[in-house]
Design a protein around this motif. Structure first.
Motif, PDB file in Angstrom:
ATOM      1  N   PHE A   1      -5.714  19.247   1.077  1.00 26.02           N
ATOM      2  CA  PHE A   1      -6.467  18.745  -0.354  1.00 26.02           C
ATOM      3  C   PHE A   1      -6.996  17.482  -0.543  1.00 26.02           C
ATOM      4  CE2 PHE A   1      -3.849  22.215  -2.184  1.00 26.02           C
ATOM      5  CZ  PHE A   1      -4.641  23.054  -2.016  1.00 26.02           C
ATOM      6  N   GLN A   2      -6.312  16.596   1.111  1.00 22.33           N
ATOM      7  CA  GLN A   2      -7.052  15.170   0.770  1.00 22.33           C
ATOM      8  C   GLN A   2      -6.127  14.555   0.456  1.00 22.33           C
ATOM      9  OE1 GLN A   2      -8.970  14.629   3.972  1.00 22.33           O
ATOM     10  NE2 GLN A   2      -8.511  16.948   3.969  1.00 22.33           N
ATOM     11  N   GLU A   3      -5.191  15.019  -0.638  1.00 20.24           N
ATOM     12  CA  GLU A   3      -3.691  13.706  -1.108  1.00 20.24           C
ATOM     13  C   GLU A   3      -3.135  12.993  -0.551  1.00 20.24           C
ATOM     14  OE1 GLU A   3      -3.983  16.648  -4.814  1.00 20.24           O
ATOM     15  OE2 GLU A   3      -2.424  17.574  -3.097  1.00 20.24           O
TER      16      GLU A   3
ATOM     17  N   VAL B   1       1.002  -1.177   0.058  1.00 22.13           N
ATOM     18  CA  VAL B   1       0.135   0.005  -0.134  1.00 22.13           C
ATOM     19  C   VAL B   1       1.298   1.478  -0.251  1.00 22.13           C
ATOM     20  CG1 VAL B   1      -1.748   1.481   0.919  1.00 22.13           C
ATOM     21  CG2 VAL B   1      -1.810  -1.311   1.302  1.00 22.13           C
ATOM     22  N   LEU B   2       1.734   1.551   0.370  1.00 22.23           N
ATOM     23  CA  LEU B   2       2.298   2.507   0.799  1.00 22.23           C
ATOM     24  C   LEU B   2       3.507   2.659  -0.620  1.00 22.23           C
ATOM     25  CD1 LEU B   2       4.447   5.026   2.641  1.00 22.23           C
ATOM     26  CD2 LEU B   2       6.084   2.484   3.282  1.00 22.23           C
ATOM     27  N   ASN B   3       4.079   1.562  -1.499  1.00 19.03           N
ATOM     28  CA  ASN B   3       4.237   1.482  -2.593  1.00 19.03           C
ATOM     29  C   ASN B   3       3.443   2.686  -3.764  1.00 19.03           C
ATOM     30  OD1 ASN B   3       7.397   1.280  -2.722  1.00 19.03           O
ATOM     31  ND2 ASN B   3       6.975  -0.725  -1.281  1.00 19.03           N
ATOM     32  N   CYS B   4       2.097   1.781  -3.666  1.00 24.38           N
ATOM     33  CA  CYS B   4       0.688   1.980  -4.379  1.00 24.38           C
ATOM     34  C   CYS B   4       0.597   3.439  -3.972  1.00 24.38           C
ATOM     35  CB  CYS B   4       0.045   1.577  -3.568  1.00 24.38           C
ATOM     36  SG  CYS B   4      -0.361   0.093  -4.341  1.00 24.38           S
ATOM     37  N   VAL B   5       0.939   4.400  -1.889  1.00 27.40           N
ATOM     38  CA  VAL B   5       0.766   6.093  -1.865  1.00 27.40           C
ATOM     39  C   VAL B   5       2.495   6.868  -3.689  1.00 27.40           C
ATOM     40  CG1 VAL B   5       0.844   7.615  -0.535  1.00 27.40           C
ATOM     41  CG2 VAL B   5      -0.291   5.578  -0.304  1.00 27.40           C
ATOM     42  N   ILE B   6       3.407   6.249  -2.828  1.00 27.80           N
ATOM     43  CA  ILE B   6       4.656   6.753  -3.583  1.00 27.80           C
ATOM     44  C   ILE B   6       3.974   6.265  -5.144  1.00 27.80           C
ATOM     45  CG2 ILE B   6       6.749   5.992  -3.795  1.00 27.80           C
ATOM     46  CD1 ILE B   6       7.274   4.934  -1.270  1.00 27.80           C
ATOM     47  N   ARG B   7       3.823   5.618  -5.946  1.00 24.40           N
ATOM     48  CA  ARG B   7       3.661   5.904  -7.083  1.00 24.40           C
ATOM     49  C   ARG B   7       2.509   6.438  -8.103  1.00 24.40           C
ATOM     50  NH1 ARG B   7       4.122   0.233  -6.811  1.00 24.40           N
ATOM     51  NH2 ARG B   7       1.856  -0.169  -6.501  1.00 24.40           N
ATOM     52  N   GLY B   8       1.534   7.286  -6.461  1.00 30.35           N
ATOM     53  CA  GLY B   8       0.445   8.578  -6.610  1.00 30.35           C
ATOM     54  C   GLY B   8      -0.672   7.935  -6.793  1.00 30.35           C
ATOM     55  N   GLU B   9      -0.562   6.584  -6.586  1.00 32.67           N
ATOM     56  CA  GLU B   9      -2.323   5.687  -7.070  1.00 32.67           C
ATOM     57  C   GLU B   9      -3.333   5.758  -5.569  1.00 32.67           C
ATOM     58  OE1 GLU B   9      -2.126   1.615  -7.239  1.00 32.67           O
ATOM     59  OE2 GLU B   9      -0.102   2.027  -7.919  1.00 32.67           O
ATOM     60  N   SER B  10      -4.394   6.467  -6.457  1.00 30.41           N
ATOM     61  CA  SER B  10      -5.718   6.489  -5.128  1.00 30.41           C
ATOM     62  C   SER B  10      -6.288   5.428  -4.725  1.00 30.41           C
ATOM     63  CB  SER B  10      -6.737   6.983  -6.284  1.00 30.41           C
ATOM     64  OG  SER B  10      -7.258   5.940  -7.440  1.00 30.41           O
ATOM     65  N   LYS B  11      -6.902   5.643  -3.426  1.00 24.42           N
ATOM     66  CA  LYS B  11      -7.403   4.909  -3.120  1.00 24.42           C
ATOM     67  C   LYS B  11      -8.391   3.868  -3.905  1.00 24.42           C
ATOM     68  CE  LYS B  11     -10.552   3.845   0.680  1.00 24.42           C
ATOM     69  NZ  LYS B  11     -11.723   4.442   1.393  1.00 24.42           N
ATOM     70  N   ASP B  12      -8.847   4.429  -4.763  1.00 11.99           N
ATOM     71  CA  ASP B  12      -9.957   3.476  -5.323  1.00 11.99           C
ATOM     72  C   ASP B  12      -8.994   2.991  -6.437  1.00 11.99           C
ATOM     73  OD1 ASP B  12     -12.421   4.594  -4.362  1.00 11.99           O
ATOM     74  OD2 ASP B  12     -12.582   6.307  -6.200  1.00 11.99           O
ATOM     75  N   GLU B  13      -8.047   3.814  -6.631  1.00 16.15           N
ATOM     76  CA  GLU B  13      -7.061   2.317  -7.655  1.00 16.15           C
ATOM     77  C   GLU B  13      -6.240   0.792  -7.039  1.00 16.15           C
ATOM     78  OE1 GLU B  13      -5.016   4.909 -10.454  1.00 16.15           O
ATOM     79  OE2 GLU B  13      -4.810   5.880  -8.606  1.00 16.15           O
ATOM     80  N   ILE B  14      -5.563   1.857  -5.827  1.00 19.13           N
ATOM     81  CA  ILE B  14      -5.840   0.326  -4.482  1.00 19.13           C
ATOM     82  C   ILE B  14      -6.353  -0.211  -4.090  1.00 19.13           C
ATOM     83  CG2 ILE B  14      -4.305   0.549  -2.168  1.00 19.13           C
ATOM     84  CD1 ILE B  14      -3.002   3.175  -2.303  1.00 19.13           C
ATOM     85  N   VAL B  15      -8.425  -0.231  -4.347  1.00 19.64           N
ATOM     86  CA  VAL B  15      -8.981  -1.283  -3.428  1.00 19.64           C
ATOM     87  C   VAL B  15      -9.360  -2.135  -4.972  1.00 19.64           C
ATOM     88  CG1 VAL B  15     -11.636  -1.089  -3.095  1.00 19.64           C
ATOM     89  CG2 VAL B  15     -10.299   0.412  -1.816  1.00 19.64           C
TER      90      VAL B  15
END
Length: 76
Positions: free
Chosen positions: A57-59, A15-29
């Motif tokens: 901005f809730q990012e 999940v951390l690496n998904c955030v690093i790549r700039g993926e949204s929560k929806d993409e991770i889900v």
């Protein structure tokens, strides 16, 4: 193995690496086969360990501590 079957720090690191790549929560889900509750648990874990934070901005963005942990967990 599906992403939703990852355990422990492997899932947190994923999940951390998904955030690093700039993926949204929806993409991770989507990667966790639609298991939003599981993603919320791991997001909460990495947030409360100060690996990620949200801006006004809730990012989501990764903290220096998060970058350090990602490097350690990825073996770099």
């Amino acid at each position: 193995m599906s992403v939703s079957k990852l355990s422990g720090l492997k899932a947190a690191n994923y999940v951390l690496n998904c955030v690093i790549r700039g993926e949204s929560k929806d993409e991770i889900v989507k990667q966790f086969e639609g298991d939003e509750q599981l993603v919320d648990i791991w997001m909460s874990f990495i947030k409360h360990n100060h690996w990620i934070e949200q801006n006004e901005f809730q990012e989501w963005f990764v903290t220096e501590k998060g970058k350090s942990w990602a490097s350690k967990l990825d073996g770099n």
